[in-house]
Design an enzyme around this catalytic site. Structure first.
Site, short mmCIF file in Angstrom:
data_model
loop_
_atom_site.label_atom_id
_atom_site.label_comp_id
_atom_site.label_asym_id
_atom_site.label_seq_id
_atom_site.Cartn_x
_atom_site.Cartn_y
_atom_site.Cartn_z
N HIS A 1 -101.94 -74.40 -31.85
CA HIS A 1 -100.94 -74.38 -32.94
C HIS A 1 -99.83 -75.40 -32.67
CE1 HIS A 1 -102.54 -70.30 -33.64
NE2 HIS A 1 -101.97 -70.35 -34.83
N ASN B 1 -102.07 -75.38 -23.40
CA ASN B 1 -101.69 -74.36 -24.38
C ASN B 1 -101.08 -73.11 -23.75
OD1 ASN B 1 -101.56 -73.06 -26.85
ND2 ASN B 1 -103.76 -72.88 -27.14
N ASP C 1 -86.02 -91.22 -27.43
CA ASP C 1 -86.21 -92.69 -27.48
C ASP C 1 -87.61 -93.08 -26.99
OD1 ASP C 1 -83.79 -93.45 -28.55
OD2 ASP C 1 -82.82 -93.78 -26.61
N GLU D 1 -90.15 -92.11 -29.48
CA GLU D 1 -90.10 -93.04 -30.63
C GLU D 1 -90.87 -94.32 -30.31
OE1 GLU D 1 -85.93 -93.44 -31.71
OE2 GLU D 1 -86.10 -91.69 -33.05
N ASP E 1 -89.26 -92.96 -36.24
CA ASP E 1 -87.83 -92.75 -36.00
C ASP E 1 -87.57 -91.26 -36.23
OD1 ASP E 1 -85.11 -92.71 -35.78
OD2 ASP E 1 -84.71 -93.90 -37.58
N PHE E 2 -87.42 -90.52 -35.14
CA PHE E 2 -87.14 -89.09 -35.26
C PHE E 2 -85.66 -88.85 -35.54
CE2 PHE E 2 -90.86 -89.19 -32.34
CZ PHE E 2 -91.76 -88.58 -33.21
N GLN F 1 -77.49 -89.90 -33.01
CA GLN F 1 -78.88 -90.18 -32.61
C GLN F 1 -78.91 -90.97 -31.31
OE1 GLN F 1 -82.20 -91.73 -35.22
NE2 GLN F 1 -80.66 -91.43 -36.79
N GLU G 1 -80.71 -89.07 -28.27
CA GLU G 1 -82.08 -89.55 -28.09
C GLU G 1 -82.29 -90.24 -26.75
OE1 GLU G 1 -83.06 -91.84 -31.59
OE2 GLU G 1 -83.38 -90.02 -32.78
#
Ligand code: MN
Ligand code: MN
Length: 288
Positions: A128, A159, A259, A262, A268-269, A278, A282
């Protein structure tokens, strides 16, 4: 050369003022519409939408918004690119785990529809992204997490080891009154499960990722959303190998920065978070 200023008549000035306020109203509305478009009105996307549109020609980055979470689906891979969801105590109740996994009935015609049997005997578990335990108020909410668009081929040890540890921490934080914004997804190709190394599984050729990443943004209380996010907000970012032999490992061994994720994913989160914030959140690993 100086330009002589024309005297402005008072009535003209008033007209100009009306136009200025009218145009600024339009401007504000346009900005509101743009930010609406970026998160599509979904609570699960308030920190930003890394990519994706709800346009069915966009087969490998197709946005599916559900009440319970949002997904960027990749029809070639047969998994999400990412799944994003909000978590606070209001999502946590007492319903039993859904009885079975199901193909996602909301995918457009012509898309790869992965079935639970694609994973049978593959050596990988049905992992999940939005955790079953994060959606336990109603059976409908819980069963939504068992749709195959929320599932990726994940080794049992990942998991049930470090991935589960971070899920448990997130749930505890939510139950203690925090509000979390979580985004997770598979990365790369090729993992090593109980039947050896595989790049894909099942009739539908589901891509097996080489790692699974996750970003958890932790806000002080429910409802504050973007107002609650500062340069000091705690963010946990991890990238965990999709291999065996890691069941006893802690998620802390796989801490990374947003970073870095990304760079690895090309996304780009947290893109709707103010740029200065950010930049701060980040760049640091949790605990540093
Ligand atoms: Mn799991
Ligand atoms: Mn970002």
């Amino acid at each position: 050369m100086a330009i002589p200023e024309k005297p402005v008549k008072p009535t003209k000035y008033l007209n100009r003022l009306k136009w200025t306020s009218f145009l600024s109203c339009l401007f504000v509305l346009a900005i509101a519409a743009t930010s609406q478009a970026r998160n599509y009105g979904s609570i699960h996307l308030v920190m930003g939408t890394p990519s994706s549109t709800p346009d069915s020609t966009n087969r490998d980055d197709f946005l599916l918004i559900k009440r319970q979470y949002a997904v960027s689906y990749n029809s070639t891979k047969g998994t999400a690119n990412w799944v994003s969801w909000q978590l606070n105590a209001s999502w946590i109740g007492a319903v039993d785990r859904c009885k079975s996994f199901s193909p996602d009935p909301t995918l457009p015609r012509g898309f790869k529809v992965v079935t639970p049997t694609d994973y049978t005997g593959s050596g990988f578990s049905r992992g999940h992204m939005t955790r079953s335990g994060d959606r336990t108020v109603t059976a409908t909410d819980n069963c939504a997490t068992f749709l195959m668009t929320n599932i990726v081929p994940q080794t049992q040890e990942n998991n049930e080891g470090p991935w589960l540890e971070l899920e448990n921490l997130s749930k505890d934080l939510a139950l203690s009154g925090k509000e979390l914004y979580i985004i997770a997804g598979p990365l790369g190709v090729g993992g090593t499960g109980l039947k050896g190394e595989k790049t894909q599984i099942g009739k539908n050729e589901v891509t097996v990722p080489s790692s699974l990443w996750k970003i958890v943004v932790i806000l002080d209380k429910p409802g504050i959303r973007m107002k609650g996010i500062t340069a000091k907000t705690r963010v946990i970012a991890v990238n965990m190998p999709n291999t065996l032999g890691i069941k006893a490992s802690s998620y802390k061994e796989y801490l990374t920065t947003v970073d870095e994720l990304e760079k690895l994913t090309g996304y780009d989160f947290l893109s709707d978070v103010p740029k200065e914030v950010q930049d701060a959140i980040e760049a640091k690993k949790d605990g540093e």
